[in-house]
Scaffold this motif. Structure first.
Motif, mmCIF file in Angstrom:
data_model
loop_
_atom_site.group_PDB
_atom_site.id
_atom_site.type_symbol
_atom_site.label_atom_id
_atom_site.label_comp_id
_atom_site.label_asym_id
_atom_site.label_seq_id
_atom_site.Cartn_x
_atom_site.Cartn_y
_atom_site.Cartn_z
ATOM 1 N N GLU A 68 0.830 -1.199 0.000
ATOM 2 C CA GLU A 68 0.000 0.000 0.000
ATOM 3 C C GLU A 68 0.871 1.257 0.000
ATOM 4 N N ARG A 71 2.058 1.738 -3.465
ATOM 5 C CA ARG A 71 0.970 2.254 -4.313
ATOM 6 C C ARG A 71 0.789 3.759 -4.115
ATOM 7 N N GLN A 72 0.836 4.192 -2.877
ATOM 8 C CA GLN A 72 0.680 5.614 -2.599
ATOM 9 C C GLN A 72 1.796 6.436 -3.235
ATOM 10 N N LYS A 81 -4.974 6.439 -11.494
ATOM 11 C CA LYS A 81 -5.636 5.733 -10.409
ATOM 12 C C LYS A 81 -5.248 4.253 -10.436
ATOM 13 N N ILE A 82 -4.797 3.751 -9.279
ATOM 14 C CA ILE A 82 -4.318 2.379 -9.183
ATOM 15 C C ILE A 82 -5.132 1.650 -8.123
ATOM 16 N N PRO A 83 -5.720 0.508 -8.462
ATOM 17 C CA PRO A 83 -6.442 -0.270 -7.440
ATOM 18 C C PRO A 83 -5.467 -0.889 -6.443
ATOM 19 N N LYS A 84 -5.989 -1.451 -5.404
ATOM 20 C CA LYS A 84 -5.166 -2.101 -4.394
ATOM 21 C C LYS A 84 -4.285 -3.163 -5.049
ATOM 22 N N LEU A 85 -2.994 -3.121 -4.715
ATOM 23 C CA LEU A 85 -2.038 -4.050 -5.313
ATOM 24 C C LEU A 85 -2.107 -5.399 -4.608
ATOM 25 N N LYS A 86 -2.146 -6.464 -5.415
ATOM 26 C CA LYS A 86 -2.258 -7.810 -4.848
ATOM 27 C C LYS A 86 -0.897 -8.424 -4.524
ATOM 28 N N GLU A 90 2.505 -7.107 -9.595
ATOM 29 C CA GLU A 90 1.607 -6.022 -9.984
ATOM 30 C C GLU A 90 2.237 -4.669 -9.681
#
Length: 472
Positions: A68, A71-72, A81-86, A90
């Motif tokens: 997270e 991602r931030q 815009k990026i969804p939550k990284l699995k 990714e």
């Protein structure tokens, strides 16, 4: 060569960075070294914080939280815009997408790389895929990674046996400041200390830049040491435990080795450590010793006439030595414990600490002797018969037929050799020559704070080095 004015010293490291930036090819640069030594500062100041992407791992966070944070930082660097990284595959795919939108040279800085690598995260394999399948072919791309966990950096990144094997194009190991760099730093901070005061400070704290940043110019050296080590909630009193926890996964084992060596000032062999620690002699001890050497806590050196067999390990990190000698077992509540320390204990410590400072400045000693270009080996010697024992802590065994037998003495004034000491030095030199049967010319070399006082016994010495030359 022009160097960045905001960076103290680090000229060789800046030269490497300049060469990398000027290169048209992709560069994978690994910067490593112990905690607090200034790795992040070096990179941020050199590149003036101008990164196409920057992130830093966060100590002791789980994989989900690390992802997270990554991602931030992608979003902060201009990613859509990026969804939550699995997972990390990714994450690096998103980084690639961000960098593909940019043209020309692109600078990526991933700080505290080991802290991203949570258990079972597959972080290192995702990094491998990012570099090998895309980044390595991008002209002008510079990937810079830093890590305080030197063991992780050397074993998992630089020592990787898989797809990252030999992929790092440049490596920079950052060491603590030398005396000269420490002096430059303190002058820039407004300190008016002379070199003798700087030496005393260095003997307690070493050249770790972060520790030096805690010093106050309106206090004396003794007052600073009292505040940082002995006052209530003293910052450098609490640093020791966190230092080992942040560097090593199994900190207790490392601390046991360090604390054992702290009681044996001249060093111990591997077998002596095994016996003292009452442990099995296996590969685990090898890993601990190698990692402590890589992190600049220990030096590994050979007794004269021996190579790998009988190698000695000696604790040389000045902060750790001071902490374990005076702070760790201190049960009092006197915030002025160092200022009021009994002079005998301080004098004994100063003599030993000065020896360690000299051992940390071997290039300066070689330069002072004019032998920088001459091949030489560094060793020690211990000899014993039924009638006599002798020890020499530093021998410079030169390829030009000369051997410097070094004697290191701390003093508050010019050191005076008296009759008894001169006889001791001659006897020891003769004993060394007889025991080793060396054919080389022996030069007695005195390393002191303020030089030798000239008297009729000073002629026993062939070479003199004083504190000023250690600041070269």
């Amino acid at each position: 060569m022009t160097y960045t004015k905001t960076i103290i010293g680090r000229h060789e490291e800046q030269d490497i960075l300049k060469t990398c930036v000027a290169s048209d090819k992709a560069e994978f640069i690994a910067v490593y070294g112990r905690r607090r030594v200034g790795k992040t500062y070096l990179i941020k100041q050199y590149f003036k914080n101008q990164f196409d992407f920057y992130t830093s791992g966060i100590y002791n966070l789980g994989n989900e939280e690390q992802l997270e944070n990554f991602r931030q930082q992608l979003l902060a660097s201009g990613a859509s815009k990026i969804p939550k990284l699995k997972n990390w595959f990714e994450a690096f795919a998103m980084l690639r997408a961000l960098l593909e939108r940019k043209k020309g040279k692109r600078i990526v800085f991933i700080d505290e790389l080991p802290w991203h690598d949570a258990p079972h995260s597959n972080f290192i394999r995702a990094l491998e895929s990012f570099w090998n399948m895309w980044a390595a072919d991008q002209k002008g791309l510079k990937l810079i990674v830093c890590g305080s966990s030197t063991t992780w950096m050397t074993n998992k990144l630089l020592g990787d046996k898989g797809g990252l094997h030999n992929r790092v194009t440049r490596r920079i190991k950052l060491h603590p400041f030398t005396l000269e760099e420490t002096e430059s730093y303190l002058k820039r901070q407004g300190f008016q200390w002379d070199r003798f005061l700087i030496m005393q400070c260095y003997m307690a704290m070493g050249g770790t830049p972060f520790y030096l940043s805690m010093l106050r110019s309106d206090q004396s050296v003794d007052q600073n040491i009292d505040r940082l080590f002995f006052s209530e909630d003293a910052e450098l009193k609490m640093e020791y435990d966190f230092l080992f926890r942040s560097l090593f996964n199994e900190a207790i084992g490392y601390k046991r080795v360090v604390e054992t060596l702290a009681r044996k000032m001249k060093g111990m062999t591997r077998q002596e450590l095994v016996d003292e620690l009452k442990i099995t002699d296996n590969g685990r001890l090898t890993v601990i010793l190698d990692n402590l050497c890589n992190c600049d806590f220990l030096r590994k050196y050979s007794p004269y006439g021996k190579k790998q067999k009988g190698m000695l390990y000696q604790l040389t990190d000045l902060y750790t030595l001071f902490y374990l000698r005076f702070v760790n077992a201190y049960q009092g509540a006197n915030p002025n414990a160092w200022s009021q320390m009994e002079s005998g204990a301080r004098n004994a410590w100063s003599g030993y600490a000065f020896e360690q400072v000299c051992l940390c400045h071997l290039p300066q000693l070689r330069k002072a002797l004019g032998i920088s270009a001459i091949s030489n080996d560094i060793c020690s010697w211990y000899g014993r018969t039924e009638e006599q024992t002798a020890q020499i802590d530093l021998i410079i065994d030169r390829a030009d037929g000369i051997m410097n037998l070094c004697e290191m003495k701390f003093s508050t004034h010019s050191f005076e050799i008296m009759k008894d000491y001169a006889e001791h030095l001659r006897e020891r030199m003769g004993f060394f020559a007889d025991m080793t049967r060396t054919r080389k010319t022996l030069h007695l070399t005195m390393v002191t704070t303020f030089g030798l006082k000239r008297n009729k016994y000073a002629g026993v010495v062939q070479n003199e080095i004083d504190m000023e030359q250690l600041f070269e």
